[in-house]
Scaffold this motif. Structure first.
Motif, short mmCIF file in Angstrom:
data_model
loop_
_atom_site.label_atom_id
_atom_site.label_comp_id
_atom_site.label_asym_id
_atom_site.label_seq_id
_atom_site.Cartn_x
_atom_site.Cartn_y
_atom_site.Cartn_z
N ARG A 202 0.83 -1.20 0.00
CA ARG A 202 0.00 0.00 0.00
C ARG A 202 0.87 1.26 0.00
N LYS A 203 1.91 1.27 0.84
CA LYS A 203 2.81 2.42 0.90
C LYS A 203 3.55 2.62 -0.42
N TRP A 204 4.00 1.53 -1.03
CA TRP A 204 4.69 1.63 -2.32
C TRP A 204 3.78 2.28 -3.36
N ASN A 205 2.52 1.86 -3.39
CA ASN A 205 1.63 2.37 -4.44
C ASN A 205 1.15 3.78 -4.17
N GLN A 206 1.25 4.26 -2.95
CA GLN A 206 0.93 5.66 -2.68
C GLN A 206 1.89 6.58 -3.45
N ASP A 207 3.10 6.12 -3.63
CA ASP A 207 4.10 6.92 -4.35
C ASP A 207 4.06 6.70 -5.86
N HIS A 208 3.62 5.52 -6.31
CA HIS A 208 3.72 5.18 -7.73
C HIS A 208 2.40 5.23 -8.48
N ARG A 209 1.29 4.95 -7.79
CA ARG A 209 -0.04 5.07 -8.36
C ARG A 209 -0.17 4.44 -9.73
N ILE A 210 -0.03 3.14 -9.78
CA ILE A 210 -0.30 2.39 -11.00
C ILE A 210 -1.51 1.49 -10.75
N PRO A 211 -2.17 1.02 -11.80
CA PRO A 211 -3.26 0.07 -11.61
C PRO A 211 -2.72 -1.26 -11.08
N VAL A 212 -3.35 -1.77 -10.04
CA VAL A 212 -2.97 -3.06 -9.47
C VAL A 212 -4.20 -3.95 -9.47
N LEU A 213 -4.11 -5.09 -10.16
CA LEU A 213 -5.18 -6.10 -10.15
C LEU A 213 -4.74 -7.22 -9.22
N TYR A 214 -5.52 -7.44 -8.18
CA TYR A 214 -5.11 -8.35 -7.10
C TYR A 214 -6.15 -9.46 -6.96
N VAL A 215 -5.76 -10.68 -7.31
CA VAL A 215 -6.66 -11.83 -7.19
C VAL A 215 -6.55 -12.41 -5.78
N THR A 216 -7.69 -12.60 -5.14
CA THR A 216 -7.70 -13.22 -3.83
C THR A 216 -9.04 -13.91 -3.61
N HIS A 217 -9.04 -14.90 -2.70
CA HIS A 217 -10.28 -15.52 -2.24
C HIS A 217 -10.60 -15.09 -0.81
N SER A 218 -9.79 -14.17 -0.26
CA SER A 218 -9.92 -13.77 1.13
C SER A 218 -10.77 -12.52 1.27
N ARG A 219 -11.88 -12.62 1.99
CA ARG A 219 -12.71 -11.45 2.26
C ARG A 219 -11.94 -10.40 3.06
N ASP A 220 -11.07 -10.87 3.97
CA ASP A 220 -10.28 -9.93 4.78
C ASP A 220 -9.39 -9.08 3.89
#
Length: 396
Positions: A202-220
């Motif tokens: 999260r901290k890395w992307n605050q500086d870089h702001r690129i689209p991130v597609l994140y596959v997960t089965h976790s509701r958390d």
């Protein structure tokens, strides 16, 4: 040996086509997969802004194939994929940018680190075009960002699973990808390690702001990381929006099952009370109808809907409760009760059968057992209303 499904392991071309900051990923394509069992069609249209977008769906819904098409590992039959003003794939124009020039970082659960290389060498793998000084500075900065600077000279085979996942992410992100694709990268990690890595991402992307597609089965993970969510079922996007919009108030029965509504029933609007912001819905049952007070939604008396209730949102009492704000108090009897790790699942028979989740302490203090008479307590806003598929007959 390098994993051929990991584009981040190919040396990055410094003349890669994507340079626009804050660029959006746009996908509108179809991919037909032919298997021995049956054909599978992936047909999607969506847009991903900079930040984290969760790709959520059941196994076999097409999530990994979707990522493979974006990365260039798999070629769609038709359509277009672009990042900002750069087109990665366009069947109409006959264009298909090679994997190494797409600047699509891809991290899988199977990390495929080079075991004979040090952590620093793994991270530096895609930076051959830089001078040695610039390469070393870039690697050092990335190792620090992901808290693995102390592992720089350790061989990849000598580090833990959580450390290896940090190395895989650092190796991908050090190449400055224009889009980041993450296919269940944290599934095998314990919760504390997972939480720390999510925070670093999260901290890395605050500086870089690129689209991130994140596959997960976790509701958390959906709620802790996702800014947006795309829900995919059988190769099609069936819902998208904020995690709260999609996960807490699903509009389709299939979505409800994916996001954890253990109880879902066809119902009909029996009465509308706009002055109270509620309405009454009638569920047909074996021993007569069950009437539930629900939030007010569009649709008049007689409108067919579907109501979903999470098992964890239902309270149980062993005597008729009084003085409650909850509007739905329903008598019933425990049909079965089963312990699942630290959760107790009770099936309660009333007009219909409802699943209820309790703690071990609640089971013991209430002395719950098969055949015990109980009262179910359901708050109005725990009843989530959904559209009923028009082509499906009414069912309980």
């Amino acid at each position: 040996m390098a994993n051929p499904r990991t584009p981040a392991e190919e040396p990055t071309n410094p003349t890669a086509p994507v340079s626009q900051s804050e660029a959006r990923l746009r996908c509108n394509f179809r991919k037909l997969l032919r298997t021995n069992a049956q054909d599978f069609l992936l047909e999607v249209t969506f847009e991903v802004a900079p930040g984290f977008t969760i790709l959520f769906g059941a196994s076999g819904s097409g999530k990994t194939t979707l990522l493979d098409c974006i990365a260039g590992i798999t070629t769609p039959e038709s359509g277009k994929i672009s990042i900002g003003e750069c087109t990665l794939f366009d069947s109409a124009q006959g264009s298909n940018v090679p994997i190494a020039r797409r600047r699509a970082g891809y991290v899988l659960q199977d990390l495929a680190l080079f075991p004979h290389m040090t952590v620093a060498q793994n991270v530096a793998y895609g930076l051959a075009h830089l001078s040695e000084t610039d390469r070393n500075q870039t690697v050092t900065s990335m190792l620090q960002a992901f808290r693995i600077a102390h592992l720089a000279q350790r061989k990849a085979r000598e580090i833990s699973g959580g450390e290896a996942q940090r190395v895989a992410l650092a190796r991908t992100l050090v190449t400055e990808p224009a889009v980041l694709l993450l296919d269940e990268p944290l599934a095998a990690l314990d919760s504390p390690t997972k939480s720390q890595i999510i925070e670093d991402l999260r901290k890395w992307n605050q500086d870089h702001r690129i689209p991130v597609l994140y596959v997960t089965h976790s509701r958390d993970e959906v709620f802790s990381l996702g800014e947006r969510i795309i829900l995919i079922e059988s190769g099609h996007v069936v819902a998208q929006g904020t995690p709260h919009e999609v996960m807490m108030a699903p509009l389709q029965d299939s979505v409800a099952q994916l996001v954890g509504f253990e109880n879902a029933f066809d119902c009909v609007v029996d009465a509308v009370r706009p002055e109270r912001g509620t309405m009454t819905c009638r569920i047909a049952g074996d021993a007569g109808p069950l009437l539930l007070e629900t939030p007010l939604v569009a649709g008049g008396v007689g409108a067919p809907l579907r109501v979903g209730i999470r098992a964890g949102d239902i309270l149980l009492a062993t005597s008729p409760p009084v003085g409650l704000s909850a509007r739905n108090v329903i008598p019933g009897r425990i049909k079965s009760i089963e312990q699942r790790d630290v959760i107790v699942s009770a099936h309660v028979k009333c007009a219909v059968e409802l699943e209820v989740h309790l703690t071990l302490a609640a089971r013991d203090s209430l002395q719950l057992a098969n055949g015990r008479e109980v009262w179910l307590v359901i708050k109005t806003h725990s009843c989530h209303l959904m559209q009923r598929p028009a082509d499906r007959p009414s069912s309980r």
